[in-house]
Design an enzyme around this catalytic site. Structure first.
Site, PDB file in Angstrom:
ATOM      1  CB  CYS B  84     -27.683  42.627   7.772  1.00 14.75           C
ATOM      2  SG  CYS B  84     -28.898  43.854   7.272  1.00 14.75           S
ATOM      3  CB  CYS B 207     -27.215  48.933  -3.966  1.00 15.42           C
ATOM      4  SG  CYS B 207     -27.405  50.739  -3.933  1.00 15.42           S
ATOM      5  CG  HIS B 333     -27.268  41.315   2.339  1.00 16.67           C
ATOM      6  ND1 HIS B 333     -27.002  40.512   3.428  1.00 16.67           N
ATOM      7  CD2 HIS B 333     -27.611  42.528   2.843  1.00 16.67           C
ATOM      8  CE1 HIS B 333     -27.195  41.217   4.535  1.00 16.67           C
ATOM      9  NE2 HIS B 333     -27.565  42.430   4.212  1.00 16.67           N
TER      10      HIS B 333
END
Ligand SMILES: [Zn+2]
Lengths: 137, 384
Positions: B84, B207, B333
Site C-alpha cells: 500500500c 474499513c 484504496h
C-alpha cells in the site's frame, strides 16, 4: 518437509525449524534460543540477527502469558471459511510473544486485555497440529 | 529547508469499482492528467517509476508495458513495490534519481486494478499478506491486524468505537465532495455504529473502500521546476522506516513505530514541527489507522488523538484538517495508486486548487502512507 502440518492451512513446507511441528506432536510449544548470545526467539528461527550465529537450541515456552490484544474474525480468507468466527490473539510470555488463536469454546466476552493466558497444543481433525490459547486461572 | 526537488504535475484517474479497461489504459488516465498539468512532452521525462502490488497484476513485470504504452521508451523504467506504500516509495526513489543528478524529470506512476483478479483469487491472496509461516496458518487478514491495534488503543487510552465511527463520518463528508472518490455516499454516525462487525471491534464502515485507480506525480529538479512550473510544490522532507511484519515483533500495538520514525525524519529534514502542518493526508485504510496517525505524526500527544476527533479538529477549519479528500475510507484504496493520490491532494491544496475541499491558505502539507499493517512507512512534507 514437515512444516506443511502446522496450523489449519500451512503455506510452506520447507524450513530449518520444521522440528517445531515435531515438538507440537509431543505436546510442547517451543521457541529457539541462540547458543552464542542466549537470545530467545518466537517465532522460532534458525539464524540469529544479533550475533549472526546459526547455533540454536529448542526451549519450551512455559507458564502463563498476558493477553496483549485479540479480535474475533467474522470473515475468513480462503481455506478458513469453516472456522469462522474465531479469535486471533497476541500473548506476551515475557521473553517471547506468541501469535495464535483462542480455543474455539472461549467467547470473546470472556476476554480482557492483560488477563493471564496459557498455551495448549491442539490436533486438528485432518492431522494438522497447532497450539491455541486459553484463559488461565 | 531544502528546495531541490519539486512536484510539477499531478494526475489521478477516478477511483472506481470494476474499471472497464486494461491496466495500461488505467495508468494512462492518470499520466495524461499529470502531463497536461505539467505542460511537458514525453521526451522531457528522463525516467519512469511504476508502482503496483504485483499480486493483483496478471501482467508480469508491468513497468515495461506501462512505459511503452505511455510513450516513455527508450527511457529507463522500473517497478517499486511496498504494497500500500508503493507509490510514495516510488517518489522516494524518484527523489534520489533527481537529487543524484541522474535525471532532471521523473514520472511516478502508481496503479492498481484490484478487480483484475477474481474474488476467489483475492480471498486466497488475502491470507498471505502476513507472515505466511507463523501468522497466516491461523487465518489472518488485514482487518484483523488493525482490529488488534484498535483493541490495544481502546484499552490503553480509552478511545471507543464511537470515536472511530466519527472518523468515518468525516471521511464520507469529504468523499461526497470529491468527484474522483469511489464512495460518494454519506455515512451517518448511527449507520457506522450499527454496521456488521468484520473483525471486532472494526465494523464495515471502519474499513476502506476497495477500488481500481491510478495516480501520477511528475517530479523535477530545481532548475527545471522553476523553468516549467508557475506553482512548483517542493518536497521539503522525506522519511521512511520499517517495522517487523510479524506482530510478535511489535513493542506495542497502540501506534505504528515505523510511522513515528518516518515522521521524525521528515520533520527534521524539513525543519518543521507538527504544528506547522496546515493539511495532512494520512493512511486511513481503517479508521483506527487514522486515529493512530494523529498521534504517530505528533498532531496529538500519545493517546490524545481522540481529542482531535471529539472536537472536530481534523475537519476544514479545525486545528489540522486530515483527509479532506475522503481518504482511503471514501476516496478508495487502489493499493499501488494510493500514495501518489495522497500527494496529488496535498499538491492541489498547496496550489490553492482543491475547490470545495480547499483548506484556506495552506502552506505546508504532509503525506503519511503505510504499507501492510505498519510494515513500511513513508512520510513526505511538501511546501510552496
Ligand atoms: Zn545470537
Amino acid at each position: 518437509m514437515g512444516f506443511e502440518r502446522f496450523g489449519r492451512k500451512s503455506f510452506t513446507s520447507q524450513t530449518k525449524v520444521a522440528a517445531f511441528v515435531d515438538y507440537l506432536d509431543k505436546g510442547e510449544l517451543r521457541a529457539t534460543k541462540c547458543n552464542n548470545c542466549d537470545q530467545v526467539f518466537f517465532p522460532p528461527r534458525a539464524d540469529c540477527p544479533n550475533c549472526l550465529g546459526d547455533g540454536m537450541e529448542w526451549v519450551e515456552v512455559e507458564g502463563t502469558g498476558s493477553l496483549v490484544s485479540f479480535t474475533q474474525v467474522n470473515y475468513a480468507p480462503a481455506g478458513f471459511e469453516g472456522d469462522v468466527p474465531y479469535i486471533l490473539s497476541l500473548v506476551d510470555f515475557g521473553k517471547v510473544r506468541v501469535f495464535g488463536r483462542m480455543r474455539s469454546d472461549v467467547p470473546q466476552e470472556a476476554l480482557k486485555v492483560g488477563m493471564p493466558v496459557k498455551a495448549v497444543i491442539c490436533r486438528l481433525s485432518d492431522g494438522q497440529v497447532a497450539y491455541e490459547f486459553l484463559p488461565a486461572r | 529547508m531544502p528546495k531541490d526537488v519539486a512536484v510539477i504535475g499531478v494526475g489521478q484517474s477516478a477511483f472506481v469499482r470494476g474499471y472497464p479497461g486494461s491496466i495500461r489504459e488505467l495508468a494512462f488516465e492518470a499520466f495524461r492528467e499529470a502531463m497536461l498539468d505539467a505542460s511537458i512532452g514525453v521526451k522531457e521525462i528522463g525516467a519512469s517509476v511504476v508502482c503496483s502490488a504485483p499480486e493483483y497484476d496478471r501482467q508480469r513485470s508491468p513497468s515495461g508495458l506501462i512505459a511503452e504504452y505511455l510513450g516513455l521508451n527508450p527511457q529507463p523504467t522500473f517497478v517499486i513495490e511496498n504494497v500500500c506504500a508503493s507509490s510514495t516509495s516510488g517518489i522516494r526513489a524518484a527523489y534520489s534519481l533527481i537529487k543524484s543528478g541522474l535525471h532532471d524529470i521523473v514520472a511516478v506512476i502508481g496503479f492498481q486494478k484490484m478487480s483484475e483478479i477474481s474474488s476467489a483469487e483475492s480471498q486466497e491472496r488475502m491470507g498471505r499478506g502476513a507472515d505466511i509461516m507463523w501468522e497466516s496458518p491461523f487465518g489472518t487478514m488485514m482487518p484483523a491486524y488493525y482490529a488488534m491495534h484498535a483493541r490495544a488503543h481502546f484499552e490503553k487510552h480509552g478511545s471507543t468505537e464511537r470515536d472511530l465511527a466519527m472518523i468515518r463520518v468525516k471521511s464520507s463528508k469529504y468523499g461526497m465532495l470529491n468527484d474522483k472518490a469511489v464512495y460518494r455516499g454519506e455515512v451517518k454516525l448511527e449507520k457506522a455504529l450499527n454496521a456488521g462487525v468484520v473483525s471486532s471491534p472494526l465494523k464495515v464502515y471502519d474499513c476502506c473502500a476497495n477500488a481500481d485507480g491510478a495516480s501520477c506525480v511528475i517530479l523535477a529538479n530545481r532548475d527545471r521546476a522553476v523553468e516549467l512550473s508557475p506553482k512548483p510544490v517542493w518536497l521539503l522532507g522525506l522519511g521512511a522506516a520499517t517495522a517487523p511484519m510479524n506482530l510478535t515483533g511489535r513493542e506495542a500495538l497502540d501506534g505504528l513505530s515505523c510511522a513515528r520514525a518516518a515522521a521524525r525524519q521528515a520533520y527534521q529534514m524539513a525543519g518543521l514541527q507538527p504544528q506547522d502542518i496546515d493539511v495532512a493526508e494520512v493512511h486511513d485504510c481503517f479508521t483506527i489507522a487514522e486515529l493512530m496517525a494523529y498521534e504517530d505524526l505528533g498532531f496529538a500527544g500519545p493517546g490524545k488523538g481522540v481529542d482531535l476527533v471529539r472536537n472536530g479538529e481534523t475537519y476544514i477549519g479545525g486545528k489540522i484538517p486530515v483527509n479532506v479528500d475522503g481518504g482511503l475510507l471514501s476516496k478508495g484504496h487502489p493499493i499501488g495508486a494510493t500514495g501518489g493520490s495522497q500527494v496529488r491532494t496535498i499538491v492541489l491544496q498547496l496550489r490553492g486548487e482543491a475547490g470545495a475541499m480547499q483548506v484556506p491558505g495552506a502552506e505546508f502539507g504532509l503525506v503519511h502512507n503505510i504499507g501492510g499493517v505498519g510494515i513500511y512507512s513513508n512520510v513526505i512534507i511538501l511546501g510552496r
